[in-house]
Design an enzyme around this catalytic site. Structure first.
Site, PDB file in Angstrom:
ATOM      1  N   ASP A   8      -0.697 -14.392  -2.379  1.00  0.00           N
ATOM      2  CA  ASP A   8       0.419 -14.711  -3.293  1.00  0.00           C
ATOM      3  C   ASP A   8       1.667 -15.325  -2.631  1.00  0.00           C
ATOM      4  O   ASP A   8       2.801 -14.911  -2.948  1.00  0.00           O
ATOM      5  CB  ASP A   8       0.838 -13.454  -4.089  1.00  0.00           C
ATOM      6  CG  ASP A   8      -0.295 -12.871  -4.932  1.00  0.00           C
ATOM      7  OD1 ASP A   8      -1.397 -13.438  -4.934  1.00  0.00           O
ATOM      8  OD2 ASP A   8      -0.060 -11.834  -5.591  1.00  0.00           O
ATOM      9  N   LYS A 106      -5.744 -14.466  -9.969  1.00  0.00           N
ATOM     10  CA  LYS A 106      -5.866 -13.085 -10.469  1.00  0.00           C
ATOM     11  C   LYS A 106      -4.688 -12.786 -11.374  1.00  0.00           C
ATOM     12  O   LYS A 106      -3.654 -13.465 -11.302  1.00  0.00           O
ATOM     13  CB  LYS A 106      -5.903 -12.106  -9.298  1.00  0.00           C
ATOM     14  CG  LYS A 106      -4.638 -12.156  -8.457  1.00  0.00           C
ATOM     15  CD  LYS A 106      -4.726 -11.260  -7.258  1.00  0.00           C
ATOM     16  CE  LYS A 106      -3.431 -11.279  -6.480  1.00  0.00           C
ATOM     17  NZ  LYS A 106      -2.245 -10.826  -7.224  1.00  0.00           N
ATOM     18  N   CYS A 151       0.558  -6.343  -3.675  1.00  0.00           N
ATOM     19  CA  CYS A 151      -0.714  -7.078  -3.655  1.00  0.00           C
ATOM     20  C   CYS A 151      -1.404  -7.051  -2.291  1.00  0.00           C
ATOM     21  O   CYS A 151      -2.637  -6.983  -2.229  1.00  0.00           O
ATOM     22  CB  CYS A 151      -0.510  -8.495  -4.165  1.00  0.00           C
ATOM     23  SG  CYS A 151      -0.117  -8.479  -5.940  1.00  0.00           S
TER      24      CYS A 151
HETATM   25  C1  VGL Z   1       2.909  -8.849  -6.958  1.00  0.00           C
HETATM   26  C2  VGL Z   1       4.183  -7.624  -8.406  1.00  0.00           C
HETATM   27  C3  VGL Z   1       3.658  -8.294  -9.480  1.00  0.00           C
HETATM   28  C4  VGL Z   1       2.518  -9.134  -5.546  1.00  0.00           C
HETATM   29  C5  VGL Z   1       2.353  -9.526  -8.024  1.00  0.00           C
HETATM   30  O1  VGL Z   1       2.054 -10.254  -5.256  1.00  0.00           O
HETATM   31  O2  VGL Z   1       2.696  -8.221  -4.704  1.00  0.00           O
HETATM   32  N1  VGL Z   1       3.804  -7.890  -7.158  1.00  0.00           N
HETATM   33  N2  VGL Z   1       2.737  -9.246  -9.284  1.00  0.00           N
END
Ligand code: VGL
Ligand code: ZN
Length: 197
Positions: A8, A106, A151
């Site tokens: 991410d 995802k 994540c």
């Molecule tokens: C994430 C919160 C919401 C992450 C993704 O990538 O850690 N955290 N969505």
């Protein structure tokens, strides 16, 4: 065979993004450099439909960072982020995304969040990553990215539970750290046999 799994590294998790993780952009050059040292490069991309159930804005009267009970367990409510096709969902501009073998999205299920690259937050709906890795003969995972305590940790824990050899390069991760979530995530990863480097 070792894969670099980059979690991410998207504009919304970097400064000025909707869910900015402090120092999020500082890890990008180091991640690019690591890409040359592994057998496979996998990027994950948080990819939510508008109105996703993990957004505080989808729950009247709730504010970001409150925790609610969902059918699959507790869920932190987040600011709207990484909406499919939006600017914020794009990879950070200097990440060498063109070097990826696989880009795994995802969080596209409107009713379930998905922190982990392997399973949605119900811990049973698979993303398909396990099969991809096994069919390519990959048994070792080097994990980096955002955020360490959500994540990255969920992905590392699931990877270890599935029998992969998992190392998290903490210097190439950054955390959100809500109410001690970083310390808790590190303890869980250690217990699960994840190497924190
Ligand atoms: C994430 C919160 C919401 C992450 C993704 O990538 O850690 N955290 N969505
Ligand atoms: Zn998300």
């Amino acid at each position: 065979m070792q894969a670099l799994v980059v979690i991410d590294v998207q504009k919304d998790f970097c400064p000025e993004g909707a869910l900015a993780v402090p120092g999020g952009e500082a890890i990008v050059q180091g991640i690019n450099s690591l890409m040359a040292e592994v057998d496979a490069v996998i990027l994950t991309q948080d990819w939510h439909p508008a109105g996703h159930s993990s957004f505080a804005s989808s729950h009247p009267g709730r504010a970001p960072y409150e925790v609610i009970e969902m059918p699959y367990g507790p869920q932190v409510l987040w600011p709207d982020h990484c909406i499919q096709g939006s600017l914020g969902a794009q990879f950070h501009g200097t990440l060498q995304a063109e070097r990826a073998d696989l880009i795994l999205r995802k969080g596209y299920n409107p009713a379930i969040d998905s922190y982990s690259a392997f399973f949605e937050n119900d811990h049973e709906t698979p993303t398909g990553l396990e099969g991809y890795l096994r069919s390519r003969g990959i048994d070792r995972l080097l994990m980096v990215g955002l955020a360490t305590d959500f994540c990255v940790a969920y992905s590392a824990l699931d990877g270890a539970r599935l029998g992969f050899d998992v190392e998290v390069r903490e210097d190439l991760c950054r955390a959100i750290d809500l109410d001690g979530s970083l310390a808790q995530a590190r303890a869980h990863m250690r217990e699960a046999g994840v190497v924190l480097a």
